[in-house]
Design a protein around this motif. Structure first.
Motif, mmCIF file in Angstrom:
data_model
loop_
_atom_site.group_PDB
_atom_site.id
_atom_site.type_symbol
_atom_site.label_atom_id
_atom_site.label_comp_id
_atom_site.label_asym_id
_atom_site.label_seq_id
_atom_site.Cartn_x
_atom_site.Cartn_y
_atom_site.Cartn_z
ATOM 1 N N LEU A 20 0.847 -1.221 0.000
ATOM 2 C CA LEU A 20 0.000 0.000 0.000
ATOM 3 C C LEU A 20 0.867 1.250 0.000
ATOM 4 O O LEU A 20 0.589 2.225 -0.734
ATOM 5 N N GLU A 21 1.957 1.260 0.712
ATOM 6 C CA GLU A 21 2.833 2.420 0.762
ATOM 7 C C GLU A 21 3.487 2.667 -0.584
ATOM 8 O O GLU A 21 3.601 3.802 -1.045
ATOM 9 N N ARG A 22 3.884 1.561 -1.291
ATOM 10 C CA ARG A 22 4.495 1.704 -2.608
ATOM 11 C C ARG A 22 3.475 2.276 -3.606
ATOM 12 O O ARG A 22 3.813 3.114 -4.458
ATOM 13 N N ALA A 23 2.217 1.805 -3.475
ATOM 14 C CA ALA A 23 1.176 2.320 -4.400
ATOM 15 C C ALA A 23 0.928 3.814 -4.163
ATOM 16 O O ALA A 23 0.742 4.593 -5.120
ATOM 17 N N GLU A 24 0.982 4.219 -2.885
ATOM 18 C CA GLU A 24 0.763 5.649 -2.590
ATOM 19 C C GLU A 24 1.898 6.477 -3.156
ATOM 20 O O GLU A 24 1.677 7.576 -3.704
ATOM 21 N N GLN A 25 3.109 6.009 -3.049
ATOM 22 C CA GLN A 25 4.240 6.762 -3.577
ATOM 23 C C GLN A 25 4.171 6.874 -5.106
ATOM 24 O O GLN A 25 4.486 7.919 -5.682
ATOM 25 N N GLN A 26 3.748 5.777 -5.733
ATOM 26 C CA GLN A 26 3.637 5.806 -7.196
ATOM 27 C C GLN A 26 2.564 6.814 -7.654
ATOM 28 O O GLN A 26 2.766 7.562 -8.615
ATOM 29 N N VAL A 27 1.408 6.858 -6.924
ATOM 30 C CA VAL A 27 0.337 7.816 -7.280
ATOM 31 C C VAL A 27 0.823 9.254 -7.103
ATOM 32 O O VAL A 27 0.572 10.126 -7.950
ATOM 33 N N ALA A 28 1.541 9.517 -6.017
ATOM 34 C CA ALA A 28 2.038 10.876 -5.776
ATOM 35 C C ALA A 28 2.999 11.304 -6.869
ATOM 36 O O ALA A 28 2.974 12.461 -7.352
ATOM 37 N N ALA A 29 3.862 10.364 -7.315
ATOM 38 C CA ALA A 29 4.824 10.706 -8.360
ATOM 39 C C ALA A 29 4.118 11.012 -9.685
ATOM 40 O O ALA A 29 4.465 11.969 -10.395
ATOM 41 N N LEU A 30 3.108 10.208 -9.996
ATOM 42 C CA LEU A 30 2.375 10.454 -11.240
ATOM 43 C C LEU A 30 1.601 11.776 -11.191
ATOM 44 O O LEU A 30 1.517 12.496 -12.202
ATOM 45 N N GLU A 31 1.036 12.087 -10.054
ATOM 46 C CA GLU A 31 0.312 13.358 -9.924
ATOM 47 C C GLU A 31 1.241 14.549 -10.126
ATOM 48 O O GLU A 31 0.895 15.537 -10.785
ATOM 49 N N ALA A 32 2.432 14.495 -9.542
ATOM 50 C CA ALA A 32 3.372 15.598 -9.713
ATOM 51 C C ALA A 32 3.792 15.735 -11.174
ATOM 52 O O ALA A 32 3.902 16.852 -11.711
ATOM 53 N N SER A 33 4.015 14.595 -11.835
ATOM 54 C CA SER A 33 4.406 14.653 -13.250
ATOM 55 C C SER A 33 3.277 15.238 -14.108
ATOM 56 O O SER A 33 3.525 16.051 -15.009
ATOM 57 N N TYR A 34 2.053 14.815 -13.808
ATOM 58 C CA TYR A 34 0.900 15.321 -14.594
ATOM 59 C C TYR A 34 0.708 16.834 -14.388
ATOM 60 O O TYR A 34 0.409 17.566 -15.335
ATOM 61 N N ALA A 35 0.933 17.301 -13.149
ATOM 62 C CA ALA A 35 0.798 18.725 -12.876
ATOM 63 C C ALA A 35 1.840 19.530 -13.648
ATOM 64 O O ALA A 35 1.546 20.618 -14.184
ATOM 65 N N ARG A 36 3.092 19.013 -13.728
ATOM 66 C CA ARG A 36 4.115 19.722 -14.481
ATOM 67 C C ARG A 36 3.758 19.793 -15.974
ATOM 68 O O ARG A 36 3.950 20.811 -16.621
ATOM 69 N N LEU A 37 3.261 18.690 -16.482
ATOM 70 C CA LEU A 37 2.858 18.696 -17.890
ATOM 71 C C LEU A 37 1.723 19.692 -18.153
ATOM 72 O O LEU A 37 1.730 20.388 -19.176
ATOM 73 N N GLN A 38 0.740 19.715 -17.269
ATOM 74 C CA GLN A 38 -0.377 20.643 -17.447
ATOM 75 C C GLN A 38 0.087 22.100 -17.425
ATOM 76 O O GLN A 38 -0.391 22.944 -18.197
ATOM 77 N N GLU A 39 1.020 22.396 -16.522
ATOM 78 C CA GLU A 39 1.536 23.762 -16.440
ATOM 79 C C GLU A 39 2.257 24.142 -17.736
ATOM 80 O O GLU A 39 2.091 25.258 -18.252
ATOM 81 N N GLN A 40 3.034 23.166 -18.278
ATOM 82 C CA GLN A 40 3.720 23.449 -19.526
ATOM 83 C C GLN A 40 2.725 23.662 -20.676
ATOM 84 O O GLN A 40 2.891 24.561 -21.516
ATOM 85 N N ILE A 41 1.681 22.832 -20.683
ATOM 86 C CA ILE A 41 0.681 22.954 -21.757
ATOM 87 C C ILE A 41 -0.034 24.308 -21.687
ATOM 88 O O ILE A 41 -0.218 24.976 -22.715
ATOM 89 N N GLU A 42 -0.429 24.690 -20.471
ATOM 90 C CA GLU A 42 -1.138 25.971 -20.325
ATOM 91 C C GLU A 42 -0.264 27.142 -20.748
ATOM 92 O O GLU A 42 -0.718 28.060 -21.443
ATOM 93 N N GLN A 43 1.005 27.107 -20.337
ATOM 94 C CA GLN A 43 1.897 28.210 -20.683
ATOM 95 C C GLN A 43 2.118 28.291 -22.191
ATOM 96 O O GLN A 43 2.032 29.364 -22.804
ATOM 97 N N GLN A 44 2.371 27.123 -22.793
ATOM 98 C CA GLN A 44 2.634 27.131 -24.223
ATOM 99 C C GLN A 44 1.364 27.421 -25.034
ATOM 100 O O GLN A 44 1.434 28.025 -26.101
ATOM 101 N N SER A 45 0.182 27.001 -24.490
ATOM 102 C CA SER A 45 -1.086 27.329 -25.186
ATOM 103 C C SER A 45 -1.326 28.831 -25.176
ATOM 104 O O SER A 45 -1.725 29.422 -26.189
ATOM 105 N N ALA A 46 -1.084 29.462 -24.019
ATOM 106 C CA ALA A 46 -1.257 30.910 -23.941
ATOM 107 C C ALA A 46 -0.302 31.628 -24.880
ATOM 108 O O ALA A 46 -0.675 32.604 -25.570
ATOM 109 N N ASP A 47 0.932 31.145 -24.920
ATOM 110 C CA ASP A 47 1.906 31.768 -25.820
ATOM 111 C C ASP A 47 1.486 31.595 -27.277
ATOM 112 O O ASP A 47 1.627 32.524 -28.099
#
Length: 710
Positions: A337-364
């Motif tokens: 269960l602890e390994r699954a929680e760590q994996q979810v947290a890592a994926l969420e952080a990666s997805y947030a970075r991608l979304q930020e990049q998409i929003e910035q580049q879309s605005a540009d």
């Protein structure tokens, strides 16, 4: 003889024949009004009105203009729509154009257009209008309307207003032809004004186009400079944005979006796994708390626990081993269960970075695309304005008017006043005025002119129609009746006598009462004349003056030293034979009235009066009683209870319908029957004036061969 029912007034329809008859009777009034209006119109046309002359210049609207370039896209010409053509008509009569006309022809010095130069008449319609305007408009408002204007400007405004009234502009239907007309008191002046205004209008079109072209060149030059600077500014903004942003192109942004989608899918799977592991840990913990070895072994599917569960029931050491093994399994699951929680947290952080990049580049990207569109629009607008500037510059000095003169005005022709039309209108208006007066007089009339009208309004039969007798004074009545036994008036009295005596076929009336609604309707003259006529039958007749309040018999008869009258007879102090007076010239006994100390109505209501009449019935064949008016005193209604016949006098064309109706209602209210009506004091000339002279009664023109001159 029963009274006929009164005509009902519920029918509101107009009797066309009655209207025509009324107008025919008033034909002389109508003719007089028409003649009067025609005289007034003739005086105006031939003596007052000033002749006017009309001259017209014809213009044609040019639909094809010979432009070197397409200037219509910059400065439009005249449209051929109806609204545009009507606008041009108003431009011709505009103040600006008329001011140029007044200035060029110096019309401020012409008395026809500058009223200040004309001698002021003693009376004029304009002066009357000025007086009314002064009375209606406060002086303060008039002063405020002229504030800031010099005397020359006020004079110019007045002259322009007068010239505008003399100018007309029209368009021939379904054509592009204009006509400029001028109407003045001089034929040559009308032509000069029309031609000059046409020339000024054409020149005004050219001036407006030239000025519009100059304004267009100036404005286009300014706009081209502004657009050039704006285009450079936008191109620099695009370069700066490309240098500042990491955006390569739209395809790179699309790849980022695909990568974000993959991460989002993995994150969803990881969250599902985390939820399953968490649920399994919670289930194992709850089984551990329950402590059932069989259930615990079945939940984990572990071979070791399966072997230990068989011996765990009887051996405490085995049970301890079983619990340790189950706790180890729970620890393993918690680690998962602890390994699954760590994996979810890592994926969420990666997805947030991608979304930020998409929003910035879309605005540009959006900003870049917007800059590129605006730059392209500015470049297109710049090129268009630059082209128009070059075209307009070439067009300078090549302007042509939108109209041209087809035919110049010739000396004006006479147009007003239109004598025939004015006289015809005066004739029609005069006839209408006369007809209105005749109809108004008829509507306001409340008397009776024909026996048919009287019968229709009252429902009672008309016994007689007595014309007015030509008497200088009342004392001449008996003399007139004796001297003119075959006159129209005498014959009318005979007709009345016949109607009264035949009103009751079974028994002719012996006591006859004569009355009316108001004084002065000829009832006393009628009573004396009827008594005179009855005596002509060889009968013994008594005439009683029942109006003891006014006592007018003294004006008809000379009573001399008569010892008394009606009141004395009622008291019985003296017999009737000593009180009656034989009237000179007629075989009639007259019993005059006396002033009574008691009220007359009370006197006639007494039993003694009734007994007195019964005594007279035995002494006389006929008794005629002259009574007071019904609407004045109640005496007639009291006396009417004891008589055999009541004749009611109505003065021709004088007694109102309301008075007659109310008087008859007074009789009906006490149950007394009025046997018949008499239309008295008829004026034969008046009857002819109203159109009845050859139609009704003894005064008809058909009786000229039967009557003596009146």
């Amino acid at each position: 003889m029963q009274p006929r029912p009164a005509a009902q007034d519920s029918d509101d329809e107009i009797d066309l024949m009655a209207v025509i008859g009324t107008l025919w009777r008033g034909k002389w009034v109508i003719a007089g009004c028409a003649a009067l209006l025609m005289l007034i119109g003739g005086y105006y046309v031939f003596r007052v009105a000033i002749p006017k002359y009309q001259a017209s210049t014809t213009l044609a609207l040019e639909l094809r203009s010979e432009n070197v370039v397409d200037l219509e896209s910059v400065v439009s010409g005249v449209s051929t729509e109806t609204s545009a053509i009507n606008t041009e008509l108003e431009v011709i009569r505009s103040s600006g154009l008329l001011e140029k006309l007044v200035t060029e022809l110096n019309l401020t010095a012409d008395p026809e257009f500058n009223g200040a130069l004309r001698p002021e008449p003693e009376f004029s319609i304009g002066k009357l209008k000025a007086i009314i305007r002064t009375a209606v408009t406060p002086a303060a408002e008039e002063e405020e309307a002229g504030v800031g204007l010099s005397p020359e400007e006020k004079e110019m405004n007045r002259t322009v207003a007068t010239v505008r009234d003399a100018i007309s502009a029209s368009n021939q239907r379904n054509t592009y032809i204009f006509q400029i007309g001028a109407k003045t008191t001089d034929a040559m002046k009308s032509a000069l004004i029309a031609n000059t205004l046409a020339r000024l209008y054409i020149q005004d079109q050219i001036d407006i186009k030239f000025q519009a072209t100059e304004n267009a060149v100036t404005w286009l030059s300014e706009r081209v400079i502004e657009l050039e600077a704006e285009l450079k500014e936008r191109e620099n903004a695009i370069k700066e944005l490309r240098a500042e942003t990491d955006l390569v192109n739209a395809e790179a942004l699309l790849a980022l979006n695909q990568q974000a989608k993959d991460v989002r899918d993995r994150l969803a799977d990881s969250r599902t796994t985390l939820a399953l592991v968490g649920a399994r840990v919670e289930n194992l913990r709850s089984l551990q708390q329950e402590g059932d070895p069989a259930t615990m072994a079945a939940a984990v599917n572990d071979p070791t626990l399966d072997r230990l569960v068989v011996r765990a029931g009887n051996d405490s050491a085995t049970r301890e081993l079983f619990d340790e093994r189950f706790a180890l399994l729970i620890t393993r699951e918690e680690n998962a269960l602890e390994r699954a929680e760590q994996q979810v947290a890592a994926l969420e952080a990666s997805y947030a970075r991608l979304q930020e990049q998409i929003e910035q580049q879309s605005a540009d990207l959006v900003k870049l695309q917007q800059l590129e569109r605006e730059t392209e629009a500015t470049r297109t607008l710049y090129e268009t304005f630059l082209t128009r500037l070059k075209e307009t510059t070439v067009q300078r000095g090549l302007q042509q008017a939108d109209s041209r003169v087809l035919s110049k005005a010739t000396p004006g022709v006479y147009v007003e006043p239109r004598k025939t039309r004015i006289l015809a209108l005066c004739l029609i208006l005069g006839a209408m005025l006369g007809a209105g007066l005749v109809l108004a007089r008829q509507m306001m009339h409340s008397g009776f002119r024909t026996p048919e009208d009287l019968e229709a309004a009252t429902g009672h039969a008309v016994f007689g129609q007595i014309p007015k007798m030509p008497l200088r004074r009342r004392g001449n009545l008996v003399t007139y009746l004796n001297d003119k036994p075959t006159s129209a008036a005498a014959e009318a009295i005979r007709n009345l006598r016949t109607s009264v005596l035949l009103s009751d076929i079974d028994q002719a009336p012996q006591i006859i009462m004569s009355t009316s609604a108001i004084p002065g309707e000829g009832k006393t003259t009628q009573s004396i004349s009827l008594s005179h006529n009855l005596a002509g039958l060889g009968k013994k007749v008594l005439l009683i003056e029942g109006d003891i309040r006014r006592r007018t018999f003294a004006e008809y008869f000379d009573f001399g030293d008569s010892p008394g009258g009606l009141v004395t007879a009622l008291t019985g102090k003296r017999p009737v034979s000593e009180l009656v007076v034989r009237a000179p010239g007629m075989d009639v006994d007259v019993l005059r009235g006396e002033k009574a100390s008691v009220n007359a109505a009370d006197l006639f209501s007494s039993d003694r009066f009734q007994e007195f009449l019964q005594e007279l019935r035995r002494s006389y064949d006929y008794i005629v009683i002259d009574t007071p008016p019904v609407l004045v005193v109640p005496d007639a209604r009291v006396i009417g209870q004891f008589v055999d016949a009541i004749i009611f006098s109505v003065a021709w064309d004088r007694t109102s319908k309301t008075q007659v109706t109310e008087a008859l209602r007074q009789f009906e209210s006490v149950g007394i029957r009025v046997h018949g009506l008499v239309m008295a004091q008829i004026d034969p000339r008046g009857m002819k004036r109203y159109g009845y002279g050859g139609k009704y009664g003894a005064y008809s023109s058909y009786g000229k061969g039967y009557y003596d001159a009146s």
